[in-house]
Design an enzyme around this catalytic site. Structure first.
Site, PDB file in Angstrom:
ATOM      1  N   ASP A 164       0.870  -1.159   0.000  1.00  0.00           N
ATOM      2  CA  ASP A 164       0.000   0.000   0.000  1.00  0.00           C
ATOM      3  C   ASP A 164       0.917   1.221   0.000  1.00  0.00           C
ATOM      4  O   ASP A 164       2.096   1.128   0.368  1.00  0.00           O
ATOM      5  CB  ASP A 164      -0.907  -0.009   1.226  1.00  0.00           C
ATOM      6  CG  ASP A 164      -2.195   0.755   0.987  1.00  0.00           C
ATOM      7  OD1 ASP A 164      -2.230   1.575   0.045  1.00  0.00           O
ATOM      8  OD2 ASP A 164      -3.170   0.537   1.725  1.00  0.00           O
ATOM      9  N   CYS A 165       0.403   2.358  -0.424  1.00  0.00           N
ATOM     10  CA  CYS A 165       1.266   3.516  -0.647  1.00  0.00           C
ATOM     11  C   CYS A 165       1.955   3.972   0.633  1.00  0.00           C
ATOM     12  O   CYS A 165       1.289   4.310   1.616  1.00  0.00           O
ATOM     13  CB  CYS A 165       0.461   4.654  -1.260  1.00  0.00           C
ATOM     14  SG  CYS A 165      -0.085   4.281  -2.938  1.00  0.00           S
TER      15      CYS A 165
END
Length: 340
Positions: free
Chosen positions: A35-36
């Protein structure tokens, strides 16, 4: 995708046992991305590692292939990790293999593939059917007193669809929704089944901070054989980096449901939109609310599928993605997932 949270104290992107399990036991042939900035927080926020280079090394060795964000290249973190011997060439090769393997399967490197994708590639009958199938399989029937559903078309001549999201295609899409090709609202979908379908918003918007439009909803409900109230959330109430502060329905939505339920000829059907649980314990034992149907964010074909479910063409046999405890929702603290 490996998430931000930790499992038993270990960041998800560093859990080799879990990441490798997707390949060894589930036969996953794709690539794993973070995930970012989920890698950046391993050292910066979670302090699980003692340096940025250690964070990069632990996720690559765990099986992560791609980082969402710039952390691996920011300030040459990965280069530094290699120079310090924390990351080996085979770690890079493994990640590159998984990334390029997917691209080869997609035909990206084929000689005659110009890669120019557009609406014609996604706005197809096949894709619309797939979207509809997702709604059918994901619909969850939370309540159905005395087998109220499915409805019989021969006995329903007039339907009232009520709620601020009932005729709003925007409300059917969740976070990161693309541009819909041909959205069908709940009102439009119901009109295809029952010609005499009326609509009343009841509230100006999902936040529902006023009762000014209740009277219109009351009149629509009084005249109809069956009333469907569409309640819940949209992206003005929840989205990435914008959490809810309460599990209750927004504003005066609960008041709207109670008000409409008090004037209907038959018990109403409550349809819920949203990405997570909402406290509808008030409706659980209310005999004026016969059925509760959760649709999540059903996308552009949600309006098409809803009447098909209500009239029995499809069985809403889906399961919730999380356990709901409606009697104690308001006592549950909204915790920071970063610290779990």
């Amino acid at each position: 995708m490996c998430a931000y949270n930790q499992v038993n104290g270990v960041p998800m992107c560093a859990r080799k046992d879990l990441l490798q399990k997707t390949r060894d036991e589930w036969g996953f042939k794709g690539y794993i991305t973070s995930d970012c900035d989920a890698v950046a927080i391993i050292h910066e926020n979670q302090t699980y590692t003692t340096s940025d280079e250690d964070s990069i090394a632990i996720v690559l060795k765990a099986g992560m292939d791609l980082n969402c964000g710039s952390f691996l290249v920011r300030h040459t973190h990965t280069k530094s990790a290699i120079e310090k011997g924390k990351v080996q060439e085979q770690d890079i090769d493994r990640a590159l293999f998984n990334l390029f393997f997917v691209q080869f399967r997609l035909g990206i490197f084929d000689k005659f593939n110009d890669n120019r994708l557009g609406p014609s590639n996604v706005c197809t009958a096949e894709h619309r059917e797939l979207a509809a199938e997702a709604v059918k399989q994901g619909a969850v029937l939370l309540k159905n007193d005395n087998g109220f559903l499915p409805l019989k078309r021969s006995e329903v001549r007039h339907v009232a669809v009520i709620g601020p999201s009932a005729n709003d295609a925007y409300a059917m899409g969740g976070n990161y929704t693309g541009v819909p090709c041909n959205p069908t609202t709940f009102v439009k979908g119901m009109q295809a089944y029952v010609a005499q379908t009326t609509f009343a918003s009841g509230c100006k918007d999902v936040s529902c901070n006023s009762t000014d439009l209740f009277s219109e909803a009351i009149e629509a409900a009084k005249a109809a054989d069956i009333v469907v109230v569409v309640a819940g959330l949209n992206l003005t109430e929840e989205r990435e980096d914008f959490d809810r502060v309460s599990l209750l329905l927004p504003g005066k939505q609960m008041n709207l449901i109670h008000t409409v339920a008090s004037v209907t000829k038959k018990p109403l059907v409550l349809v819920l939109l949203g990405g997570g649980p909402v406290d509808v314990s008030f409706a659980k034992h209310d005999p004026r609310i016969a059925s509760i149907l959760w649709l999540g964010y059903p996308g552009e074909v949600g309006g098409q599928v809803l009447p098909e479910i209500l009239f029995g063409k499809y069985n809403p046999g889906g399961k919730l993605a999380m356990t709901w405890y409606p009697e104690s929702f308001t006592a549950i603290p909204m915790t920071d997932l970063m610290n779990l």
